[in-house]
Scaffold this motif. Sequence first.
Motif, PDB file in Angstrom:
ATOM      1  N   PHE A 174      99.921  59.447  36.581  1.00 58.58           N
ATOM      2  CA  PHE A 174      99.778  59.660  35.101  1.00 58.58           C
ATOM      3  C   PHE A 174      99.614  58.560  34.136  1.00 58.58           C
ATOM      4  O   PHE A 174      99.538  57.489  34.696  1.00 58.58           O
ATOM      5  CB  PHE A 174     101.218  60.420  34.658  1.00 58.58           C
TER       6      PHE A 174
ATOM      7  N   PHE B 141     100.454  61.510  30.492  1.00 62.89           N
ATOM      8  CA  PHE B 141      99.760  63.000  30.982  1.00 62.89           C
ATOM      9  C   PHE B 141      99.804  62.633  32.249  1.00 62.89           C
ATOM     10  O   PHE B 141      98.934  61.804  32.891  1.00 62.89           O
ATOM     11  CB  PHE B 141      98.661  62.973  30.114  1.00 62.89           C
ATOM     12  N   TYR B 142     100.193  63.559  33.049  1.00 62.88           N
ATOM     13  CA  TYR B 142      99.943  63.850  34.668  1.00 62.88           C
ATOM     14  C   TYR B 142      98.559  64.291  34.861  1.00 62.88           C
ATOM     15  O   TYR B 142      97.768  65.023  34.188  1.00 62.88           O
ATOM     16  CB  TYR B 142     100.833  64.951  35.196  1.00 62.88           C
TER      17      TYR B 142
ATOM     18  N   SER C 177      90.894  64.824  37.941  1.00 58.96           N
ATOM     19  CA  SER C 177      91.629  63.397  37.960  1.00 58.96           C
ATOM     20  C   SER C 177      90.739  62.249  38.102  1.00 58.96           C
ATOM     21  O   SER C 177      91.247  61.225  38.613  1.00 58.96           O
ATOM     22  CB  SER C 177      92.825  63.752  39.152  1.00 58.96           C
TER      23      SER C 177
END
Length: 75
Positions: A9, A1-2, A47
Amino acid sequence: FYAPNGERFATVGYDGQILLWNAKFEITHQFRLSAPVLKAVAISGDSKRLAVGGVDGQVHVIDLDTMVPVVSLQG
């Protein structure tokens, strides 16, 4: 998953291993949780957090700056 920022990722395996990769497809971090088979992974919109889910119904949230689990949730 990025990650939304496109810098890395994550992948998880049936062996419970979590791999973090950079955009050049190089492994930057590798670790395991004391959880059975992992089958799902997601990175937060900022992120900064990684969530992994296992077949046991638990979701573990990991801080990507410190690589320390911050919470575990039972589904």
